[in-house]
Design a protein around this motif. Structure first.
Motif, PDB file in Angstrom:
ATOM      1  N   TYR A  59     145.139  59.815  44.597  1.00  0.00           N
ATOM      2  CA  TYR A  59     146.167  58.928  44.490  1.00  0.00           C
ATOM      3  C   TYR A  59     147.214  59.411  43.780  1.00  0.00           C
ATOM      4  N   THR A  67     147.931  49.632  40.919  1.00  0.00           N
ATOM      5  CA  THR A  67     147.387  49.736  42.182  1.00  0.00           C
ATOM      6  C   THR A  67     145.986  50.679  42.029  1.00  0.00           C
ATOM      7  N   GLU A  82     149.371  61.465  37.520  1.00  0.00           N
ATOM      8  CA  GLU A  82     150.551  60.893  37.152  1.00  0.00           C
ATOM      9  C   GLU A  82     151.069  61.882  36.162  1.00  0.00           C
TER      10      GLU A  82
HETATM   11  C1  LIG Z   1     156.382  53.838  42.124  1.00  0.00           C
HETATM   12  S1  LIG Z   1     155.542  54.381  40.655  1.00  0.00           S
HETATM   13  C2  LIG Z   1     153.847  54.260  40.902  1.00  0.00           C
HETATM   14  C3  LIG Z   1     153.373  53.068  40.843  1.00  0.00           C
HETATM   15  C4  LIG Z   1     151.843  52.803  41.504  1.00  0.00           C
HETATM   16  N1  LIG Z   1     151.432  53.457  42.398  1.00  0.00           N
HETATM   17  C5  LIG Z   1     151.280  51.420  41.402  1.00  0.00           C
HETATM   18  O1  LIG Z   1     151.295  50.960  42.696  1.00  0.00           O
HETATM   19  O2  LIG Z   1     150.902  50.917  40.563  1.00  0.00           O
HETATM   20  C6  LIG Z   1     156.069  56.085  41.152  1.00  0.00           C
HETATM   21  C7  LIG Z   1     155.202  56.807  39.939  1.00  0.00           C
HETATM   22  O3  LIG Z   1     154.971  58.321  40.417  1.00  0.00           O
HETATM   23  C8  LIG Z   1     155.145  59.231  39.287  1.00  0.00           C
HETATM   24  N2  LIG Z   1     155.325  60.637  39.968  1.00  0.00           N
HETATM   25  C9  LIG Z   1     156.653  60.861  40.489  1.00  0.00           C
HETATM   26  N3  LIG Z   1     156.906  62.182  40.946  1.00  0.00           N
HETATM   27  C10 LIG Z   1     155.608  62.692  40.467  1.00  0.00           C
HETATM   28  C11 LIG Z   1     154.691  63.840  40.602  1.00  0.00           C
HETATM   29  N4  LIG Z   1     155.350  64.920  41.099  1.00  0.00           N
HETATM   30  N5  LIG Z   1     153.347  64.052  40.043  1.00  0.00           N
HETATM   31  C12 LIG Z   1     153.005  63.183  39.359  1.00  0.00           C
HETATM   32  N6  LIG Z   1     153.440  61.865  39.458  1.00  0.00           N
HETATM   33  C13 LIG Z   1     154.706  61.543  39.861  1.00  0.00           C
HETATM   34  C14 LIG Z   1     156.045  58.566  38.418  1.00  0.00           C
HETATM   35  O4  LIG Z   1     156.395  58.997  37.089  1.00  0.00           O
HETATM   36  C15 LIG Z   1     155.877  57.161  38.672  1.00  0.00           C
HETATM   37  O5  LIG Z   1     155.084  56.716  37.557  1.00  0.00           O
END
Ligand SMILES: C[S@@+](CC[C@H](N)C(=O)[O-])C[C@H]1O[C@@H](n2cnc3c(N)ncnc32)[C@H](O)[C@@H]1O
Length: 202
Positions: A59, A67, A82
């Motif tokens: 994930y 989620t 994350e």
């Molecule tokens: C829209 S949120 C995720 C929400 C989560 N999927 C949920 O539904 O509960 C997007 C997340 O992706 C993380 N993110 C963005 N680019 C990333 C990367 N290159 N590596 C790891 N995490 C990343 C951000 O920090 C953020 O917390």
């Protein structure tokens, strides 16, 4: 370890039988998985099949763990990557409530960092909401077993705020063809504007 469905006020919602982690409603002992709080739930409500039961899941973009917690109620193992400290710390708290949820504090653009702990996953789910969403999915392809299922949430505005969302969905799907067989793209409206999920197989 299944994703079920509950009827509330004339609507059907996905639900799981794990421990409650936020203020989600619990109906008949099941945690209601609301499509406005999770793009994966929105996809399920729109008829997308995500075979989580007994699956090993990578994930990407675990956020604060909302989620991922639902995924971990059904799956065998969920590795949630994350990179931002604040959501990662909440993800770690949520992982403390789930035996099958493993937080990985890493950048999904540098998958070699977690190559030692993740391999041969049945499902790749990605929700990073940053520019270069297709590149992240392609870089992580080696972790997905042959025939494994792939779900890449595309936030069109993260790629280009001025472009038509459909144009961006198509660009992401085309680039994903470098590593996957793309099946279809499902728009997540009315739950999320300018978001779609690209569904593919390794
Ligand atoms: C829209 S949120 C995720 C929400 C989560 N999927 C949920 O539904 O509960 C997007 C997340 O992706 C993380 N993110 C963005 N680019 C990333 C990367 N290159 N590596 C790891 N995490 C990343 C951000 O920090 C953020 O917390």
């Amino acid at each position: 370890m299944t994703v079920g469905w509950v009827d509330v006020d004339g609507e059907r919602y996905p639900a799981t039988d794990g421990e409650k982690v936020r203020d989600e409603r619990v109906v008949d002992g099941l945690r209601l998985w609301h499509p406005r709080r999770s793009k994966a739930s929105a996809a399920l409500v729109k008829g997308v099949d995500i075979p989580l039961e007994d699956a090993r899941v990578l994930y990407l973009g675990g956020g604060a763990g909302t989620t991922p917690s639902y995924f971990a109620d059904a799956a065998r193992a969920v590795y949630a990557v994350e990179f931002a400290p604040s959501p990662a710390s909440r993800l770690v708290d949520v992982a403390g409530t789930r035996d099958r949820l493993f937080p990985v504090f890493a950048d999904a653009r540098k998958p070699s960092v977690y190559a030692g702990i993740v391999e041969g996953v049945d499902v790749l789910y990605q929700d990073v909401a940053t520019r270069g969403q297709a590149d992240v999915a392609v870089k992580n392809a080696p972790f997905v077993r042959d025939g494994g299922r792939v779900y890449v949430v595309v936030k069109a505005r993260s790629e280009d705020v001025t472009a038509e969302p459909e144009e961006k969905y198509e660009e992401v799907a085309d680039r994903m063809e470098d590593a996957y067989d793309v099946d279809r793209t499902v728009d997540l409206s009315p739950f999320y504007d300018d978001h779609a999920v690209v569904i593919a197989r390794r």
